[in-house]
Write an enzyme that holds these catalytic residues in place. Structure first.
Site, PDB file in Angstrom:
ATOM      1  CG  ASP A 288      -0.357  -0.396   2.510  1.00 14.15           C
ATOM      2  OD1 ASP A 288       0.861  -0.640   2.539  1.00 14.15           O
ATOM      3  OD2 ASP A 288      -1.083  -0.440   3.518  1.00 14.15           O
ATOM      4  CD  GLU A 382      -7.023  -5.904   9.706  1.00 17.02           C
ATOM      5  OE1 GLU A 382      -5.801  -5.733   9.743  1.00 17.02           O
ATOM      6  OE2 GLU A 382      -7.820  -4.991  10.027  1.00 17.02           O
ATOM      7  CB  THR A 486       1.716   6.185   5.339  1.00 11.75           C
ATOM      8  OG1 THR A 486       0.702   5.209   5.086  1.00 11.75           O
ATOM      9  CG2 THR A 486       2.689   5.675   6.389  1.00 11.75           C
TER      10      THR A 486
END
Length: 859
Positions: A288, A382, A486
């Site tokens: 990510d 999740e 982030t």
């Protein structure tokens, strides 16, 4: 250049297939689609005050019950100190005995205008926090949370000092701490490739005999590729270029090791030779923030090489991974192959990144899909399947969905996203709030809490929610002058011009994209390019509003038919629907004589249900561990979950029998020490510290004939927690041939207590329906009901395509009518034979159809 956003361009309306789905949804649910109203200034102010109160509850609980520990345990009302609580494996690598939550929250205090608390927190950090602890920590987590937190705190403190209003005593202490931490992380980069080790000892580094690290060979792509913002900022604030140089080198390696055919990267890479260990590619966990940091490194540092690399990757993502509204995982070498049927919650950041690039349409689509999943499950699980069912039910209070909601509101000005933010606030208060803070949710299906409140909850969630409901004039800083890391720490974009740059990256030239667009080489600006037109986002969202089936309300019409916005003299819409296989008949033609009324513009649509015996949804088959040796003799039966890999026990007629032995080490995450005792037996192993597949391989190598994994979460049990199937590690698992089952903690305690008392315990592993001593009953026939819209005149003029169920609308109810054989006397039924010919049903086939459909079948 700031994080200004924009609309890319207009997009065509939804496809015919999506219109079909929408129409069927409205027909079955009698939906009325209502867009949320705009939000008044008073409402926004009230919600903002509520967010501040929630933050005070969370931060105040940490300071009262946990500080100086790293994190708060909100159920126990105490701090989590590493080494004093049960080991949670890699999760604990975020904890370094450096008051993690305090450091991570520093710049959030400023954004929320809590300047007194910020000044107090800076003093505490200076006096109490030590960074030379003898503890092994994650390089990635320590960088984004602690180094980023110290840098964000320093930047805010320095800004307040320069304004002359407060913090006049501050002289860069947090920056000195950040520089010290940076030097303690640098030994991780001492590899032949330049990729960092995943872990480092804060006191002893990597290769010191006392470091207890340096044996790792692999790291995740995000772990190696999420260093550039913090390290470059540290270099430019401190004047020491070594940090930025190492972070740039790691990005060079990842770029060079991309798959040249697809331009994708894998999930895990060998830090010594640069070979890919896991070749699945997506935008979620493991990858990510690598993509995020390429784009943001360009914004922060102004270096075109990062934008060019990002655009190459982004083109590949949109070609192979993005299937709006889904974001799938594919094999990097064969990207047309999807490698798993589920998505993880970390990918929720990606719509926000797409907004940064100016690609709003797919951002809106994916965000709406995520919102529908939160409606269905209260929070984002999740992991969830492509059919939006729960895959892993845990919810750790992750902020990524709130982050993307903030970006979309900033880009569109659409008040819809304020309502989405309001729902996040309400659900946190309703389902996560506890007396000592906010607790993670162990399983969204049960609502059970977990004794954990990660530092990112304070660092990110409250920051994005507060900014969502705040006007620029209400903030103590100009948020457009900063970029978010982030971990949502604030770094000034002025670093690209006010500080000397590091040497640029020297890699091969980036391939030229064949398809470039307006934002391929620009940073979009809302003020000049994106009109304040909320209807743009609405037209895209509407195609996904009822994607998961949640939210459709039942509103009976005064007339019990289905109204469509069609008129007798407007045949274009009717012809368009016919082109999609939807046939309509004017109501006054089919109802003449029945009601004596004519209803212009009202049509009847007949739905035909086709009965299919092939299940489309994956079902978790309950297994059991049955104790069969004396004194149990089969009377003790423990419910267990199956695995998606290893031996399929449903195909073993008599199950697998054997004596049980505890593995040593109990977690089975390394070489098994009691192989002699374990050989030919069924192993007991504790969940945690590594993947199920890794445990299975160690136990299989040790000679075990089966494995029972026991949950490490105290108190979990099969009565309160839904069963799940254990999954592999995302890689090849065909080499695992052991039968594997999973017991929750309470059932596992029964088994281990029996072993401790009787020493020699034999068990049988098999599906629950085959357990010894169970009466054999007829297995219910499961089926799916598939709907299609009949062609005009099909039911009247010719046979149907097989056994059918008819939806009848009458007497203020929608009934699923089962036509019994005696009710069909004088009528003709039709069945589809094995050679797919349609012919009259025999009495036997009609009876079979009716008896196989049970009252509890859910169409």
């Amino acid at each position: 250049m700031g994080e200004n956003l924009s609309r890319k361009r207009d997009y065509p309306p939804g496809t015919g297939l999506m219109l079909k789905i929408l129409l069927i949804s409205c027909l079955l649910g009698w939906a009325t689609c209502q867009e949320s109203q705009s939000m008044t200034t008073e409402e926004k102010t009230a919600i903002r005050h509520q967010i501040i109160e929630m933050f005070d509850h969370a931060y105040g609980s940490y300071m009262k019950y946990a500080y100086p520990a790293d994190e708060l345990m909100p159920l126990s009302c105490r701090g989590r100190v590493r080494g004093q609580e049960p080991n949670r494996g890699d999760i604990d690598d975020s904890l370094g005995k450096f008051s993690l939550t305090l450091i991570d929250t520093l710049d959030t205090l400023v954004v929320l205008n809590k300047l007194d608390e910020f000044e107090d927190a800076v003093r505490k950090a200076m006096s109490d926090v030590r960074l030379d602890n003898d503890v092994v920590v994650s390089v990635f987590e320590t960088n984004i949370r602690v180094l980023g937190g110290l840098l964000g705190g320093h930047i805010m403190a320095d800004l307040l000092r320069q304004r002359g209003e407060r913090m006049q005593w501050y002289s860069g202490e947090l920056l000195h701490m950040a520089k010290e931490l940076g030097h303690r992380l640098l030994p991780a980069f001492n590899t032949t490739s330049g990729l960092p080790y995943p872990k480092v000892n804060l006191r002893y580094g990597i290769l010191n005999p006392l470091s207890r690290t340096g044996t790792e060979s692999d790291t995740c792509t995000a772990c190696a590729g999420t260093m550039i913002l913090e390290f470059a900022a540290l270099s430019r604030l401190s004047g020491e270029s070594v940090f930025e140089e190492h972070a740039r080198k790691a990005l060079d390696v990842l770029w060079e090791r991309r798959q040249r055919g697809s331009d994708l990267v894998g999930t895990i890479i060998n830090i010594h030779n640069g070979e890919w260990v896991r070749k699945d590619s997506g935008v979620g966990a493991g990858i990510d923030s690598y993509y995020e940091y390429l784009m943001k490194a360009y914004i922060l540092l102004g270096d075109n090489v990062f934008l060019e690399r990002f655009n190459v990757h982004y083109h590949a993502i949109m070609k192979y991974i993005s299937q709006p509204p889904l974001l799938l995982n594919v094999h990097m070498h064969n990207p047309t192959v999807s490698v798993r049927s589920w998505m993880d919650s970390l990918l929720a950041f990606f719509p926000g990144l797409q907004v940064l690039r100016g690609d709003l349409k797919p951002a809106i689509e994916t965000h709406e899909m995520l919102y529908q999943v939160t409606k269905q499950h209260k929070f984002l699980p999740e992991a969830f399947t492509t059919e939006f069912r729960v895959h892993w039910g845990q919810h750790l209070l992750r902020p990524e969905f709130a982050e993307s909601t903030y970006y979309l509101y900033k880009a569109t000005g659409d008040p819809y996203y304020l309502r989405v933010g309001q729902s996040i606030v309400e659900k946190l208060n309703a389902y996560a709030r506890v007396p000592c803070g906010f607790a993670a949710v162990q399983d969204v299906r049960t609502g059970m809490h977990e004794d954990r409140m990660d530092s990112f909850f304070l660092a990110e969630m409250f920051k994005y929610l507060y900014l969502l409901f705040s006007e620029k004039s209400e903030l103590p800083i100009d948020i457009d002058n900063y970029i978010f890391t982030t971990e949502a720490h604030l770094l000034p974009i002025s670093l690209s011009t006010t500080q000397l740059p590091c040497n640029g990256n020297n890699t091969e030239s980036v391939p030229v994209l064949q398809e470039e667009d307006l934002f391929t080489h620009s940073c979009p600006s809302t003020e000049t390019l994106f009109p304040n037109n909320p209807s743009f986002a609405k037209t895209i969202r509407d195609g996904y509003k009822y994607l998961t089936g949640v939210g459709r309300a039942f509103h009976p019409l005064p007339i019990r038919e289905i109204e469509l916005p069609l008129h007798d003299n407007g045949m274009e819409p009717v012809e368009f629907l016919k082109s999609m296989g939807i046939s309509l008949t004017p109501l006054n033609e089919v109802m003449a004589g029945d009601t004596g009324r004519e209803h212009k513009g009202v049509y009847r649509v007949k739905l035909v249900a086709e009965v299919s015996q092939t299940p489309e949804e994956e079902v978790v088959v309950p297994h059991v561990v049955q104790l069969i040796s004396p004194p149990f003799l089969g009377r003790t039966v423990l419910t267990a979950g199956p695995a998606k890999f290893g031996m399929d026990l449903t195909k073993q007629e008599h199950g697998v029998k054997g004596s049980i032995v505890k593995a040593s080490p109990y977690t089975a995450c390394g070489p098994i020490e009691n192989t002699v005792e374990l050989k030919g037996r069924i192993a007991l192993a504790l969940r945690g510290d590594c993947m199920f597949a890794a445990k299975a391989r160690w136990l299989q190598e040790a000679g075990a004939i089966g494995a029972i994994f026991i949950d490490h979460r105290e108190g979990s049990n099969s009565e309160e927690t839904p069963l799940f199937q254990m999954v592999g590690d995302g890689d090849f698992t065909e080499d695992i041939t052991l039968p594997l089952v999973f017991l929750f903690s309470r059932e596992g305690a029964i088994l281990t207590a029996a072993l401790q008392e009787h020493h020699n315990v034999d068990v049988l592993l098999l599906p629950k329906e085959r357990q010894l001593g169970q009466d054999k009953t007829e297995k219910p026939v499961s089926m799916n009901i598939k709907l299609r819209l009949a062609e005009e005149g099909e039911l009247e003029e010719g046979p149907a395509r097989g056994p059918t169920l008819e939806f009848i609308l009458e007497n203020e109810e929608v009934l699923l009518k089962e036509e019994e054989e005696e009710e069909l006397r004088g009528k003709q039924q039709f069945c589809t034979t094995e050679n797919e010919r349609t012919e009259p049903c025999s009495a036997k086939s009609a009876q079979t159809l009716n008896t196989n459909i049970r009252p509890d079948t859910n169409p």
